[in-house]
Design an enzyme around this catalytic site. Structure first.
Site, mmCIF file in Angstrom:
data_model
loop_
_atom_site.group_PDB
_atom_site.id
_atom_site.type_symbol
_atom_site.label_atom_id
_atom_site.label_comp_id
_atom_site.label_asym_id
_atom_site.label_seq_id
_atom_site.Cartn_x
_atom_site.Cartn_y
_atom_site.Cartn_z
ATOM 1 N N ASP A 42 0.850 -1.178 0.000
ATOM 2 C CA ASP A 42 0.000 0.000 0.000
ATOM 3 C C ASP A 42 0.893 1.238 0.000
ATOM 4 O OD1 ASP A 42 -2.466 1.535 0.402
ATOM 5 O OD2 ASP A 42 -1.652 1.887 2.411
ATOM 6 N N ASP A 44 0.002 5.027 0.889
ATOM 7 C CA ASP A 44 -0.144 6.030 1.952
ATOM 8 C C ASP A 44 -0.315 5.361 3.309
ATOM 9 O OD1 ASP A 44 -0.150 8.146 -0.005
ATOM 10 O OD2 ASP A 44 -2.199 7.522 -0.491
ATOM 11 N N ASN A 85 -5.395 2.580 -3.588
ATOM 12 C CA ASN A 85 -6.659 3.256 -3.901
ATOM 13 C C ASN A 85 -6.382 4.754 -4.025
ATOM 14 O OD1 ASN A 85 -8.011 0.832 -3.603
ATOM 15 N ND2 ASN A 85 -8.944 1.339 -1.636
ATOM 16 N N CYS A 127 -16.545 -0.639 -8.440
ATOM 17 C CA CYS A 127 -15.552 -1.357 -9.234
ATOM 18 C C CYS A 127 -15.102 -2.616 -8.488
ATOM 19 C CB CYS A 127 -14.350 -0.457 -9.515
ATOM 20 S SG CYS A 127 -13.390 -0.057 -8.028
ATOM 21 N N CYS A 129 -11.796 -3.272 -8.266
ATOM 22 C CA CYS A 129 -10.381 -3.070 -7.961
ATOM 23 C C CYS A 129 -10.145 -2.241 -6.712
ATOM 24 C CB CYS A 129 -9.649 -2.440 -9.147
ATOM 25 S SG CYS A 129 -10.279 -0.841 -9.683
ATOM 26 N N ARG A 159 -8.815 -2.632 4.849
ATOM 27 C CA ARG A 159 -9.072 -2.791 3.409
ATOM 28 C C ARG A 159 -7.909 -3.514 2.719
ATOM 29 N NH1 ARG A 159 -12.542 0.695 0.231
ATOM 30 N NH2 ARG A 159 -14.136 1.650 1.546
#
Length: 557
Positions: A42, A44, A85, A127, A129, A159
């Site tokens: 990930d 951030d 994301n 979505c 993704c 997540r």
């Protein structure tokens, strides 16, 4: 919503970038006996400070120790991708050019990544993704030339872990002040920070790689005495032993016999209950122990590998093995073994049970052969009788029961789940053992076909293999699903750690209260009235979990 009824937005996929404007390094090379090809990260809160909707490269600040940790992964030959994301694109807070500039700055500070996988959508887009959906993970695996099961994803919120599990990858949570306590409780693998996560990734990778290959021996005795699920999760380690032995004899208990018969690599089975392992043991009978010792001596084993769960001791059996004349014994033992064990292995708490066993096999010098992935697997030639009522593949198996009632799905909840799945258009098969027919009949009455008591374990394995998904607690059929690569909606009671006993290397959605009072009690019967760890599950969550798992491509093998 069934897969063939999905909204087109659910087919929208991630944008894939090769680094920050460069070509990637090409597919991952061939592997042999390792767990991971790639680490997905990930952005951030994991790699850099979390600046909401950041489109300014000057605001990029790496977190402490991250560059050195990434360089260690690169040096170990692992490929790296960022999976992130970025709904700021959809919301207009920055454009793609600004995002690329941010990513270029990240690489300037942290080194090159093999790919950047970006979800540009907002939650409302629906979505497949946007994490916790698994689309980014699958896209990253394809871009890196590997499979999701050979990836580990590191992130700072639930997540991230959810996306990893739903794809069949390993997920590591590195909490920050914004991580919610319930996300920490639900994660199967938690590390203090990225450098700590890298330490454990590399340790686990090394642990299943023997320092030497064992010379091929004549006969090896392997031991796994417990329930069917315990035997199933030991399968990869037993296959590793079988690759280095001409003959493998497995000692198991009565509750694990049916599972033992399904394992590849086993040439002979000795069934005998061990009173220090069985949950409801009879008193120790000295004559019975003498008979067992004589039977073990008759095997003529060159060595023995004693597999146990993290809370069990190998030392009582090691004493009997010594008395049986076996001169080389390998076992995991935190307790001082004296002269009982030749290869004393130790494993940190939290390692998945299949990997725990594989690491013991590696310590004894055994490895899986090239091309044999470290996954659960069953014999292809096991005799199977399928019930006539099954129909075509693609149904959902709902297995509400468990030998330990603390891990069973409450009957009333299971009935509501059956009804919700049927209403959503799924064919539901309700399965259970002969002693669970009353439960399966009540559940199936709400929607589905009652198959309670109609199959043996081999037949149940065949049913599971043809399913689109399995809804089950922490019990044997979850491991049958993992062995078949069938996605699992895991109604996981936290009496034992999810990181050790959750479905292994198969797409999974975990449901239930991971922080319930029964957590880590190892209780066989529910110690809390009302079964609160599972009773709060909404059947709509199960329907959505099945949709997520089947829409993302389903099984992995």
């Amino acid at each position: 919503m069934r897969q063939d009824q999905e909204d087109p937005y659910q087919r929208r996929s991630a944008r894939v970038y090769a680094g920050a404007g460069r070509a990637g390094r090409g597919p991952a090379g061939p592997h042999r006996g390792v767990l991971y090809d790639a680490v997905l990260l990930d952005r951030d809160g994991t790699l850099i400070e979390d600046v909401p909707y950041n489109g300014d490269p000057e605001k990029v600040r790496p977190l402490p120790g991250v560059r050195a940790a990434l360089d260690r992964l690169r040096a170990a030959g692992l490929r790296l991708a960022v999976v992130t994301n970025q709904s700021g694109l959809a919301r207009g807070f920055f454009d793609e050019e600004q995002m690329r500039a941010v990513h270029a700055r990240v690489e300037e500070l942290l080194g090159d990544f093999d790919a950047w996988l970006v979800c540009p959508h907002d939650d409302a887009d629906g979505c497949d993704c946007r994490k916790p959906a698994p689309g980014l993970v699958h896209a990253a695996a394809r871009e890196l030339g590997t499979s999701a099961a050979r990836c580990v994803l590191v992130g700072d919120i639930g997540r991230d872990v959810g996306a990893a599990l739903a794809a069949g990858a390993a997920g590591v949570l590195v909490p920050t002040p914004v991580t919610r306590p319930e996300e920490v409780a639900a994660a199967g693998w938690v590390a203090a920070d990225l450098p700590s996560a890298v330490d454990e990734i590399l340790r686990r990778q090394r642990a299943v790689q023997p320092a030497r290959d064992a010379e091929r021996v004549g006969t090896t005795l392997v031991v796994r005495s417990d329930s069917a699920g315990d035997v199933l999760v030991t399968g990869p380690a037993i296959r590793a032993v079988a690759a280095g032995a001409r003959r493998v004899v497995l000692l198991c208990g009565p509750r694990g016999r049916a599972a033992a018969e399904l394992l590849p690599g086993v040439d002979e089975i000795i069934e005998h209950p061990l009173p220090w392992i069985d949950p409801a043991p009879t008193p120790v009978d000295p004559d019975d122990m003498r008979r067992l010792t004589a039977r073990l001596a008759a095997v003529g084993a060159d060595e023995a590998v004693v597999f146990t769960s993290f809370h069990q001791s190998a030392l009582p059996l090691a004493l009997l093995l010594r008395m049986a004349g076996i001169t080389r014994i390998a076992a995991i033992s935190d307790d001082y073994p004296g002269a009982l064990v030749d290869i004393r292995h130790r494993v940190p708490v939290g390692v998945p049970e299949p990997e725990r066993a594989l690491s013991l096999a590696a310590a004894a010098g055994y490895r899986l052969p090239a091309g044999d992935e470290p996954v659960l697997r069953l014999r292809a030639d096991a005799p199977v009788t399928r019930p006539a009522l099954v129909g075509d593949p693609g149904y959902v198996v709902l297995h509400p029961g468990s030998a330990a009632s603390s891990r069973a799905c409450p009957t009333e909840l299971a009935a509501r789940i059956a009804g919700a799945l049927t209403a959503a258009g799924h064919r539901v098969l309700v399965t259970g053992g002969p002693d669970e027919r009353t439960v399966t009949a009540r559940v199936a009455a709400a929607g589905g076909t009652d198959l309670g008591g109609t199959t043996d374990l081999a037949g149940l394995a065949a049913l599971v293999a043809d399913a689109a998904a399995v809804v089950v607690g922490n019990t044997g059929p979850a491991h049958l699903a993992a062995a078949a690569g069938v996605p699992v909606v895991s109604l996981f009671a936290p009496t034992v750690p999810f990181g050790q006993w959750g479905p292994y290397r198969v797409p999974t959605v975990r449901l239930g209260d991971a922080g319930a009072p029964c957590r880590d009690t190892r209780a066989a019967s529910c110690p809390v009235p009302g079964h609160p760890c599972l009773s709060g599950v909404d059947p709509a969550e199960v329907v959505e979990a099945v949709r997520t798992l089947t829409a993302s491509g389903g099984g992995v093998r």
